[in-house]
Write an enzyme that holds these catalytic residues in place. Sequence first.
Site, PDB file in Angstrom:
ATOM      1  N   HIS A  15     -64.411  62.953  10.814  1.00 40.73           N
ATOM      2  CA  HIS A  15     -64.116  61.998  11.882  1.00 40.73           C
ATOM      3  C   HIS A  15     -62.756  62.305  12.518  1.00 40.73           C
ATOM      4  CE1 HIS A  15     -61.048  59.808   9.588  1.00 40.73           C
ATOM      5  NE2 HIS A  15     -61.875  59.840   8.561  1.00 40.73           N
ATOM      6  N   THR A  27     -57.510  56.472   2.904  1.00 40.93           N
ATOM      7  CA  THR A  27     -58.399  55.575   3.637  1.00 40.93           C
ATOM      8  C   THR A  27     -59.812  55.731   3.128  1.00 40.93           C
ATOM      9  OG1 THR A  27     -57.038  56.134   5.570  1.00 40.93           O
ATOM     10  CG2 THR A  27     -58.929  54.714   5.931  1.00 40.93           C
ATOM     11  N   GLY A  28     -60.277  54.767   2.337  1.00 42.25           N
ATOM     12  CA  GLY A  28     -61.627  54.809   1.818  1.00 42.25           C
ATOM     13  C   GLY A  28     -62.511  53.818   2.535  1.00 42.25           C
ATOM     14  N   ARG A  71     -65.456  54.648  11.644  1.00 46.38           N
ATOM     15  CA  ARG A  71     -64.798  55.821  12.235  1.00 46.38           C
ATOM     16  C   ARG A  71     -65.720  57.028  12.239  1.00 46.38           C
ATOM     17  NH1 ARG A  71     -62.686  54.397   7.335  1.00 46.38           N
ATOM     18  NH2 ARG A  71     -62.436  55.953   5.691  1.00 46.38           N
ATOM     19  N   GLU A  95     -66.483  58.057   2.005  1.00 44.08           N
ATOM     20  CA  GLU A  95     -65.233  58.590   1.462  1.00 44.08           C
ATOM     21  C   GLU A  95     -65.077  58.175  -0.001  1.00 44.08           C
ATOM     22  OE1 GLU A  95     -63.328  60.800   1.082  1.00 44.08           O
ATOM     23  OE2 GLU A  95     -61.776  60.731   2.619  1.00 44.08           O
ATOM     24  N   TRP A  96     -64.297  58.950  -0.729  1.00 42.87           N
ATOM     25  CA  TRP A  96     -63.997  58.671  -2.130  1.00 42.87           C
ATOM     26  C   TRP A  96     -63.565  57.210  -2.250  1.00 42.87           C
ATOM     27  CZ3 TRP A  96     -62.844  63.333  -5.331  1.00 42.87           C
ATOM     28  CH2 TRP A  96     -62.668  63.030  -6.690  1.00 42.87           C
ATOM     29  N   GLY A  97     -64.064  56.501  -3.269  1.00 43.99           N
ATOM     30  CA  GLY A  97     -63.637  55.134  -3.515  1.00 43.99           C
ATOM     31  C   GLY A  97     -62.250  55.146  -4.158  1.00 43.99           C
ATOM     32  N   TYR A  98     -61.224  54.827  -3.378  1.00 45.75           N
ATOM     33  CA  TYR A  98     -59.849  54.982  -3.865  1.00 45.75           C
ATOM     34  C   TYR A  98     -59.378  53.826  -4.740  1.00 45.75           C
ATOM     35  CZ  TYR A  98     -59.461  58.755  -0.430  1.00 45.75           C
ATOM     36  OH  TYR A  98     -59.636  59.910   0.290  1.00 45.75           O
ATOM     37  N   ARG A 177     -64.726  67.785   1.482  1.00 45.08           N
ATOM     38  CA  ARG A 177     -64.233  68.844   0.589  1.00 45.08           C
ATOM     39  C   ARG A 177     -64.962  68.800  -0.746  1.00 45.08           C
ATOM     40  NH1 ARG A 177     -57.989  68.015   0.566  1.00 45.08           N
ATOM     41  NH2 ARG A 177     -58.506  66.010   1.508  1.00 45.08           N
ATOM     42  N   HIS A 208     -78.123  85.860   2.297  1.00 47.14           N
ATOM     43  CA  HIS A 208     -79.377  86.609   2.183  1.00 47.14           C
ATOM     44  C   HIS A 208     -80.604  85.741   2.442  1.00 47.14           C
ATOM     45  CE1 HIS A 208     -76.522  88.627  -0.797  1.00 47.14           C
ATOM     46  NE2 HIS A 208     -76.540  89.405   0.285  1.00 47.14           N
TER      47      HIS A 208
END
Length: 226
Positions: A15, A27-28, A71, A95-98, A177, A208
């Site tokens: 985003h 920002t999660g 977002r 997003e990762w749960g922070y 990532r 291949h």
Amino acid sequence: MSKDAGTPRVFLARHGETEWSANGRFTGTSEIPLTPHGELQVIGTGQKMAGPGKLIDPAKLVRIFVSPRQRAQRTLELLLPNNSTETEITNDISEWGYGKYEGLFSHEIRQGRKERGLDKERPWDIWIDGCEDGESPEQVTVRIDSLIARIREMQKDSMHGEKPADVLIIAHGHSLRAFTRRWLGYPLSFPLSVMLDPGAVGILSYQHRNINEPAMLLGMALPADK
């Protein structure tokens, strides 16, 4: 479609910039809108890379997966304004749960952990330690692996371009990532340093034309303007 149409690809779109991504806050689940600059980032990427005959060609897309965060959904609206591809909003790529770290800077997280008696042997690493009251690497791995399995099922019979099979994912810095690590078969703790700027697009595919040889596509030639 021609047998030389190419190996299926997975496009990873982050985003555009938000106020928190610009200043480095984690920002999660927080719903932070794109900044005006963030919207322009995505529009610029879309103008150059998305649309008929371009790199992200709607005619070749079979599915779009989008994070539930606003977002990410706004990014899709700006990247492909006339989108007609089947689109799924899924927590698998959120997003990762922070947890306790939501809205904090990295130095604040490390300082807080130190005060709680953690990280005596080495600095905190989200890829190894996860987040207090949030997600662990193992939890993130489970949901991302689930999405990867679905994508491989969609693409396995189109290794030679037999039918449209490209996939677009619109999500976040850490989750994309993490997705890249898992696509390549690495644990999240594997020290693979990759970057994806706000509004940018990365590409994954297969070596291949083999479903069992997932790869990162470091670069490719862009279609010529018609």
